[in-house]
Write a protein that holds these residues in place. Structure first.
Motif, PDB file in Angstrom:
ATOM      1  N   GLY A 123       0.038  -1.832  16.656  1.00  0.00           N
ATOM      2  CA  GLY A 123       1.478  -1.662  16.541  1.00  0.00           C
ATOM      3  C   GLY A 123       2.123  -1.367  17.880  1.00  0.00           C
ATOM      4  N   GLU A 124       1.454  -0.536  18.687  1.00  0.00           N
ATOM      5  CA  GLU A 124       2.018  -0.172  19.981  1.00  0.00           C
ATOM      6  C   GLU A 124       1.993  -1.339  20.962  1.00  0.00           C
ATOM      7  N   ILE A 125       0.866  -2.045  21.047  1.00  0.00           N
ATOM      8  CA  ILE A 125       0.806  -3.122  22.049  1.00  0.00           C
ATOM      9  C   ILE A 125       1.683  -4.307  21.646  1.00  0.00           C
ATOM     10  N   CYS A 126       1.814  -4.575  20.352  1.00  0.00           N
ATOM     11  CA  CYS A 126       2.704  -5.660  19.936  1.00  0.00           C
ATOM     12  C   CYS A 126       4.155  -5.350  20.291  1.00  0.00           C
ATOM     13  N   GLU A 127       4.505  -4.065  20.242  1.00  0.00           N
ATOM     14  CA  GLU A 127       5.865  -3.654  20.585  1.00  0.00           C
ATOM     15  C   GLU A 127       6.086  -3.662  22.092  1.00  0.00           C
ATOM     16  N   ARG A 128       5.076  -3.275  22.866  1.00  0.00           N
ATOM     17  CA  ARG A 128       5.261  -3.065  24.298  1.00  0.00           C
ATOM     18  C   ARG A 128       4.823  -4.234  25.176  1.00  0.00           C
ATOM     19  N   SER A 129       4.032  -5.134  24.631  1.00  0.00           N
ATOM     20  CA  SER A 129       3.499  -6.214  25.461  1.00  0.00           C
ATOM     21  C   SER A 129       4.606  -7.121  25.968  1.00  0.00           C
ATOM     22  N   ALA A 130       4.475  -7.528  27.224  1.00  0.00           N
ATOM     23  CA  ALA A 130       5.424  -8.480  27.802  1.00  0.00           C
ATOM     24  C   ALA A 130       5.168  -9.897  27.324  1.00  0.00           C
ATOM     25  N   LEU A 131       4.032 -10.115  26.666  1.00  0.00           N
ATOM     26  CA  LEU A 131       3.657 -11.434  26.174  1.00  0.00           C
ATOM     27  C   LEU A 131       3.303 -11.359  24.699  1.00  0.00           C
ATOM     28  N   PRO A 132       3.435 -12.470  23.983  1.00  0.00           N
ATOM     29  CA  PRO A 132       2.912 -12.508  22.614  1.00  0.00           C
ATOM     30  C   PRO A 132       1.427 -12.167  22.602  1.00  0.00           C
ATOM     31  N   VAL A 133       1.005 -11.435  21.566  1.00  0.00           N
ATOM     32  CA  VAL A 133      -0.370 -10.941  21.478  1.00  0.00           C
ATOM     33  C   VAL A 133      -1.114 -11.693  20.379  1.00  0.00           C
ATOM     34  N   SER A 134      -2.251 -12.279  20.742  1.00  0.00           N
ATOM     35  CA  SER A 134      -3.167 -12.830  19.753  1.00  0.00           C
ATOM     36  C   SER A 134      -4.426 -11.972  19.726  1.00  0.00           C
ATOM     37  N   VAL A 135      -5.208 -12.128  18.667  1.00  0.00           N
ATOM     38  CA  VAL A 135      -6.406 -11.312  18.472  1.00  0.00           C
ATOM     39  C   VAL A 135      -7.576 -12.220  18.127  1.00  0.00           C
ATOM     40  N   LYS A 136      -8.727 -11.953  18.742  1.00  0.00           N
ATOM     41  CA  LYS A 136      -9.977 -12.585  18.325  1.00  0.00           C
ATOM     42  C   LYS A 136     -10.842 -11.496  17.706  1.00  0.00           C
ATOM     43  N   THR A 137     -11.255 -11.690  16.462  1.00  0.00           N
ATOM     44  CA  THR A 137     -11.873 -10.604  15.709  1.00  0.00           C
ATOM     45  C   THR A 137     -13.141 -11.017  14.991  1.00  0.00           C
ATOM     46  N   ARG A 138     -13.982 -10.044  14.737  1.00  0.00           N
ATOM     47  CA  ARG A 138     -15.022 -10.135  13.721  1.00  0.00           C
ATOM     48  C   ARG A 138     -14.448  -9.554  12.433  1.00  0.00           C
ATOM     49  N   ILE A 139     -15.255  -9.547  11.374  1.00  0.00           N
ATOM     50  CA  ILE A 139     -14.726  -9.124  10.073  1.00  0.00           C
ATOM     51  C   ILE A 139     -15.168  -7.710   9.698  1.00  0.00           C
ATOM     52  N   GLY A 140     -15.829  -7.029  10.627  1.00  0.00           N
ATOM     53  CA  GLY A 140     -16.273  -5.663  10.371  1.00  0.00           C
ATOM     54  C   GLY A 140     -17.518  -5.363  11.164  1.00  0.00           C
ATOM     55  N   LEU A 141     -18.081  -4.185  10.924  1.00  0.00           N
ATOM     56  CA  LEU A 141     -19.300  -3.796  11.623  1.00  0.00           C
ATOM     57  C   LEU A 141     -20.547  -3.979  10.766  1.00  0.00           C
ATOM     58  N   LYS A 142     -20.529  -3.412   9.556  1.00  0.00           N
ATOM     59  CA  LYS A 142     -21.756  -3.385   8.758  1.00  0.00           C
ATOM     60  C   LYS A 142     -21.618  -3.992   7.375  1.00  0.00           C
ATOM     61  N   SER A 143     -20.403  -4.116   6.864  1.00  0.00           N
ATOM     62  CA  SER A 143     -20.227  -4.558   5.485  1.00  0.00           C
ATOM     63  C   SER A 143     -19.069  -5.532   5.354  1.00  0.00           C
ATOM     64  N   ASP A 144     -19.267  -6.556   4.520  1.00  0.00           N
ATOM     65  CA  ASP A 144     -18.193  -7.514   4.259  1.00  0.00           C
ATOM     66  C   ASP A 144     -16.953  -6.825   3.689  1.00  0.00           C
ATOM     67  N   ASP A 145     -17.160  -5.717   3.002  1.00  0.00           N
ATOM     68  CA  ASP A 145     -16.048  -5.030   2.342  1.00  0.00           C
ATOM     69  C   ASP A 145     -15.036  -4.471   3.341  1.00  0.00           C
ATOM     70  N   GLU A 146     -15.450  -4.315   4.601  1.00  0.00           N
ATOM     71  CA  GLU A 146     -14.547  -3.741   5.593  1.00  0.00           C
ATOM     72  C   GLU A 146     -13.356  -4.646   5.885  1.00  0.00           C
ATOM     73  N   TYR A 147     -13.527  -5.955   5.686  1.00  0.00           N
ATOM     74  CA  TYR A 147     -12.502  -6.877   6.173  1.00  0.00           C
ATOM     75  C   TYR A 147     -11.213  -6.825   5.372  1.00  0.00           C
ATOM     76  N   GLU A 148     -11.273  -6.406   4.128  1.00  0.00           N
ATOM     77  CA  GLU A 148     -10.043  -6.363   3.329  1.00  0.00           C
ATOM     78  C   GLU A 148      -8.998  -5.460   3.992  1.00  0.00           C
TER      79      GLU A 148
END
Length: 319
Positions: A123-148
């Motif tokens: 929330g903070e970087i999207c508000e303060r960034s001088a450029l549009p922000v994209s994200v490259k992500t995994r879906i969690g650390l240990k469990s598929d359930d984390e991604y929801e």
């Protein structure tokens, strides 16, 4: 529908030297992401190493998106302004790196461990960034359930794009990507979504598009290192010839040698881990280069490979 094809950020492998040489030998991709960079401290400038990666004059004609690895919002915002001043139009946040060293510091995919902190940071970087922000992500650390919960956070952020590598941190690069998580992202993200993970052949690309026809952007990594003509083949073009592959190797090695002298041998051996898959007998290629240390030894080994080793019927990366 035309699909954007981009090059994944792979530390030590797909930096400026690789993308420039690859574009010259096999044609430009639609987009390139830099291997992750640490933002400088607020008030400081990027260091020389980062500037060699970012210098617009050295990336001329290529659509490059810088990727940052950090959990410091002040430094992210500061770096975004520096990048804007250099002419960049987007900045990418690395939330996917599975390296234990990175994760232990709460960066990369380690940031996914604390969804509350992640939400506040985004929330903070999207508000303060001088450029549009994209994200490259995994879906969690240990469990598929984390991604929801993680996906719900992304859904509520004004992201320029969400690039999903549908593996957990604990998977590293093993096993099969959980493509259903990518499908869930397409349906729910509320921003453009891209796919990254195990597209190693034109057939893999066709299967992805058949399963998820709304796909608009696919990021290639290991598949393109093993087969530098992969993007061209996806577009209906020919496979790489032995002559093309040798020219690409020679230009890539020469460029690395100009930058780092004899250390280029070790850098090229990293590339051969993937490039050996372009040959009929990958293990023979691996044996030819694994023990070399000096430039003259390396040159002799590579000459034998291109003189004696036939290409595979299809260049496809295999773990």
């Amino acid at each position: 529908m035309l699909v954007i094809v981009s090059l994944a950020p792979m530390e030590g492998l797909t930096g400026r030297t690789f993308r420039v040489v690859h574009a010259r030998c096999f044609g430009k991709l639609d987009r390139y992401y830099t291997p992750f960079l640490a933002p400088p401290r607020t008030g400081s400038s990027f260091g020389q190493r980062a500037l060699r990666e970012l210098d617009p004059a050295l990336n001329q004609g290529l659509d490059v998106v810088p990727q940052l690895l950090t959990k410091n919002a002040d430094e992210f915002a500061w770096a975004s302004q520096l990048l804007k001043d250099m002419g960049y139009r987007e900045v990418n946040l690395n939330l996917g790196c599975p390296s234990g060293t990175v994760v232990s510091k709460g960066k990369g995919s380690g940031f996914l461990r604390d969804p509350g902190a992640l939400e506040a940071f985004l929330g903070e970087i999207c508000e303060r960034s001088a450029l549009p922000v994209s994200v490259k992500t995994r879906i969690g650390l240990k469990s598929d359930d984390e991604y929801e919960r993680i996906l719900d956070i992304y859904r509520r952020m004004p992201l320029a794009e969400l690039i999903v590598h549908p593996r957990l941190q604990k998977d590293l690069y093993r096993g099969t990507p959980r493509v259903e998580a990518y499908g869930a992202s397409l349906a729910a993200a509320g921003c453009p979504v891209a796919y990254n993970g195990d597209v190693f052949s034109p057939a893999d690309m066709s299967a992805l598009l058949e399963a998820y026809p709304a796909t608009r952007h696919v990021m290639l990594g290991r598949g393109l290192l093993a087969n530098p003509a992969l993007a061209r083949m996806i577009g209906g073009g020919p496979a790489a010839s032995l002559e093309e592959l040798e020219r690409f190797h020679d230009e890539l090695y020469a460029a690395h040698f100009d930058e780092m002298g004899g250390n280029a041998v070790m850098r090229m051996k990293e590339w051969w881990f993937y490039a050996k898959c372009a040959f009929e007998n990958p293990q023979s290629v691996h044996r030819a280069v694994r023990g070399v240390r000096k430039p003259d030894e390396y040159a002799a080994a590579v000459a034998r490979i291109f003189r004696q080793e036939p290409l595979a019927a299809e260049a496809v990366f295999r773990n």
